[in-house]
Enzyme design. Structure first.
Site, mmCIF file in Angstrom:
data_model
loop_
_atom_site.group_PDB
_atom_site.id
_atom_site.type_symbol
_atom_site.label_atom_id
_atom_site.label_comp_id
_atom_site.label_asym_id
_atom_site.label_seq_id
_atom_site.Cartn_x
_atom_site.Cartn_y
_atom_site.Cartn_z
ATOM 1 N N GLU A 252 91.132 106.134 79.349
ATOM 2 C CA GLU A 252 91.924 106.396 80.601
ATOM 3 C C GLU A 252 93.531 106.728 80.099
ATOM 4 O O GLU A 252 94.155 106.203 81.071
ATOM 5 C CB GLU A 252 91.651 105.709 81.637
ATOM 6 N N HIS A 276 84.854 108.128 86.232
ATOM 7 C CA HIS A 276 85.320 106.897 86.031
ATOM 8 C C HIS A 276 86.739 106.952 85.213
ATOM 9 O O HIS A 276 87.585 106.189 85.852
ATOM 10 C CB HIS A 276 84.328 106.358 84.789
ATOM 11 N N GLU A 277 87.026 107.739 84.388
ATOM 12 C CA GLU A 277 88.254 107.940 84.072
ATOM 13 C C GLU A 277 89.511 108.124 84.926
ATOM 14 O O GLU A 277 90.523 107.670 84.875
ATOM 15 C CB GLU A 277 88.237 108.889 82.615
ATOM 16 N N HIS A 280 90.347 105.297 87.069
ATOM 17 C CA HIS A 280 91.320 104.436 86.169
ATOM 18 C C HIS A 280 92.731 104.809 86.608
ATOM 19 O O HIS A 280 93.731 104.064 86.380
ATOM 20 C CB HIS A 280 91.028 104.648 84.739
ATOM 21 N N GLU A 299 87.959 97.240 84.971
ATOM 22 C CA GLU A 299 86.646 98.063 84.997
ATOM 23 C C GLU A 299 85.799 97.827 86.139
ATOM 24 O O GLU A 299 85.190 98.962 86.557
ATOM 25 C CB GLU A 299 86.069 97.617 83.663
ATOM 26 N N ASP A 356 87.866 92.538 71.525
ATOM 27 C CA ASP A 356 86.835 93.588 71.340
ATOM 28 C C ASP A 356 85.615 92.950 71.187
ATOM 29 O O ASP A 356 84.576 93.541 71.594
ATOM 30 C CB ASP A 356 87.070 94.303 69.986
ATOM 31 N N TYR A 364 82.343 95.608 83.765
ATOM 32 C CA TYR A 364 82.174 96.957 84.513
ATOM 33 C C TYR A 364 81.387 96.586 85.670
ATOM 34 O O TYR A 364 81.618 96.696 86.939
ATOM 35 C CB TYR A 364 81.688 98.045 83.733
ATOM 36 N N MET A 551 80.513 103.975 70.368
ATOM 37 C CA MET A 551 79.731 102.985 70.041
ATOM 38 C C MET A 551 78.629 102.501 71.058
ATOM 39 O O MET A 551 77.745 101.850 70.452
ATOM 40 C CB MET A 551 80.774 101.855 70.279
#
Length: 598
Positions: A252, A276-277, A280, A299, A356, A364, A551
């Site tokens: 975002e 979603h973005e 943000h 989130e 991370d 979320y 990922m």
């Protein structure tokens, strides 16, 4: 006073208000070199030093008002990098301001930057650079107070041989005698360091709205967000589709959202990520978590607003359907960590931890489920939507923690709806929701209208497992399914005991799953095959995982392949062969999963 267990900066003494970057992009050396000018202010008395976060950065000099300063770079902390301590040469009283200039260069170990050779790009002619700074990787790109508790503005002059774009508004460009161009940017809205973003490459844009470049959906999403919340604060909203090695679905970055090419499914289906973005823009970018222990405030709120936007634009059943898919992702994250793992808490302790490592769907979806539960518990949207708008108005431009959030929730409900709502809030099991591990303490019920056909088809396959050659299945079964319904059907199949390999072969024949372009569908199909140890599909899995750096897909698939029967060697070989394709963040995480970490 700011607290951040993942920063080594002296956040209790100094705050940065603005950073100006003068950087040259060198595709040969794969470095960013130049300077960062930090406008700082003392927030305590008698401040004689500035401590900044850095990671794998070469410091050349430090000065204040043109006077060289003494500095030391500490030995590297394995997770948090090397603290840069700068002696200011004088003591700053509370409220005093200064401008510190640091000449530096990034190094090849920079974890924020991914440098792609021309052969790794779609066009095959030009190199490409993009950055990813969340959670604590900005410090490998610029010496800074790398904490979401610090909100700052920034500007930049980026000298590059190809077009540069940033998470800021472009303010001009100047051609240089050597053939390069200096691209100028300014971000006037205060934001945390993890949102500094840069991409350089052979980029082309398409203007499609008064404040949007690339494609059309964003403008209607932005308008819906403004109706629900407050006016859009960032000036522009552009989308940049990054190369396939980008490690996330989207990032975002203000003014310029980075998105994965896996969204380009050809069926305009994967707009949830764009919603979603855009959400943000308010939740995370405008109202920001104080540190990564409260990441759910970014989130969970963003997913909640994303589904509000989808509900208003596509209908409530679509928003609820999205929540059903999210619930499955949360179940999978809890299973991977284990239900008692501290990272499954909504508010985990990250002292000594790499943020991370705690990244999953928990903040979320568990965060969304808390807000969804509170909305229902407190009386519905007519009570809760005004509160969500007030939350943005109250905290815009600030970094907050869970206690700040909860205190305002209580005060808003008491002020606007009286003691009755406070009594309801007092019935919430806050300890279980915020500190409890595993699944949420309350299981929300979502409208399953769009899921029913998926569930029925899954049951048909389950009941057929004892039939050697079932004949009742055909392409017509799913021809009226949306892409999202196909995803949910496959998720339901993945929850069953594995079907016989002959059934998986039949399913592929009638539904064409191996050939599908939609990455979300392909991913679920591959996971079903890996769970069943269906070795015929292993090469397809390896191919997908080595060409899609998101990922959610590559990490999950390589981990599942590693655990599948006779799959470990192929998983490791695939990763080792293609390691340079993955962004440094993804490569580090996958190496840990496959037992290849240094």
């Amino acid at each position: 006073m700011a607290y951040d267990p993942n920063s080594q900066s002296n956040l209790d003494e100094v705050k940065t208000s603005h950073i100006h970057l003068n950087l040259a992009v060198d595709f040969v050396a794969k470095t960013l070199a130049g300077s960062a000018e930090l406008d700082i202010e003392a927030i305590a008395s008698n401040v004689s030093k500035l401590i900044l976060d850095t990671s794998f950065i070469a410091i050349h000099s430090v000065s204040l008002d043109g006077t060289p300063l003494k500095y030391t770079l500490a030995d590297r902390h394995e997770k948090y990098g090397s603290a840069l301590t700068i002696e200011l040469g004088r003591s700053l009283a509370k409220g005093d301001k200064a401008k510190v200039v640091i000449a530096y260069a990034t190094t090849e170990e920079c974890t924020a930057c991914q440098w792609l050779d021309p052969s790794q790009t779609v066009g095959k002619k030009h190199p490409y650079l993009f950055t990813q700074c969340q959670a604590i990787h900005a410090r490998s790109m610029v010496p800074c107070q790398d904490s979401p508790s610090i909100k700052l503005t920034y500007s930049a002059n980026i000298n590059a041989p190809l077009r540069a774009v940033m998470s800021a508004v472009p303010t001009g460009e100047e051609k240089q005698a050597n053939g390069t161009t200096t691209y100028k940017f300014h971000q006037k809205t205060r934001m945390p360091s993890y949102l500094i973003a840069l991409a350089v490459g052979n980029l082309e844009g398409r203007e499609i709205g008064p404040r949007s470049t690339v494609w059309t959906e964003p403008e209607s999403f932005i308008r819906t967000g403004e109706e629900l919340l407050t006016p859009y604060d960032w000036g522009r909203y552009d989308l940049l589709v990054l190369p396939a090695s980008f490690p996330y679905g989207g990032m975002e970055n203000p003014c310029l959202t980075f998105v994965t090419p896996s969204l380009l499914a050809g069926d305009r289906s994967l707009v949830d990520v764009v919603a979603h973005e855009i959400a943000h823009s308010w939740m995370g970018n405008l109202v920001t978590t104080e540190n990564w222990e409260h990441f759910w405030l970014n989130e969970g709120f963003t997913v909640f607003v994303e589904r509000k936007i989808l509900g208003r634009m596509q209908g409530k059943e679509h928003a609820e359907f999205s929540a059903i898919i999210g619930h499955k992702a949360m179940v999978e994250s809890v299973e991977i960590y284990g239900k008692d793992h501290p990272f499954t808490a909504l508010r985990p302790c990250l002292r000594g931890e790499d943020p991370d490592d705690a990244f999953s769907s928990i903040p979320y979806e568990k965060g969304f489920n808390l807000l969804y539960y509170l909305e229902k518990h407190l009386g519905g949207a007519e009570v809760f939507e005004p509160y969500v708008r007030a939350h943005v108005q109250e905290f815009a431009g600030r970094s907050i923690n869970t206690d700040d959030w909860k205190a305002f929730l209580y005060s808003f409900m008491e002020k606007n709806f009286g003691q009755e709502k406070v009594d309801l809030l007092n019935k919430v099991d806050w300890e279980a929701w915020l500190a409890g591990t595993g699944m949420p303490p309350v299981e929300n019920k979502f409208d399953d209208t769009l899921a029913r056909e998926c569930n029925c088809l899954c049951k048909k396959w389950d009941h057929s497992r004892t039939v050697e050659k079932p004949t009742e299945f055909s392409p017509k079964d799913i021809e009226d399914f949306s892409s999202t319904q196909k995803v949910v059907f496959l998720e339901r199949v993945s929850e069953l005991d594995s079907l016989p390999h002959s059934h998986l072969e039949l399913m592929d024949q009638v539904y064409g799953l191996t050939q599908v372009r939609n990455a979300e569908i392909k991913f679920r199909w591959h996971m079903i095959c890996l769970k069943a140890n269906y070795e015929k599909m292993y090469p397809e899995v390896a191919e997908f995982a080595s060409t899609m750096g998101r990922m959610k897909f590559c990490r999950s698939l390589l981990r599942a392949l590693y655990l599948a029967k006779n799959g470990a060697e192929l998983a490791r070989d695939t990763f080792k062969k293609h390691r340079s394709f993955y962004h440094p963040i993804a490569a580090t995480m996958i190496a840990k999963d496959l037992g290849l970490a240094k």
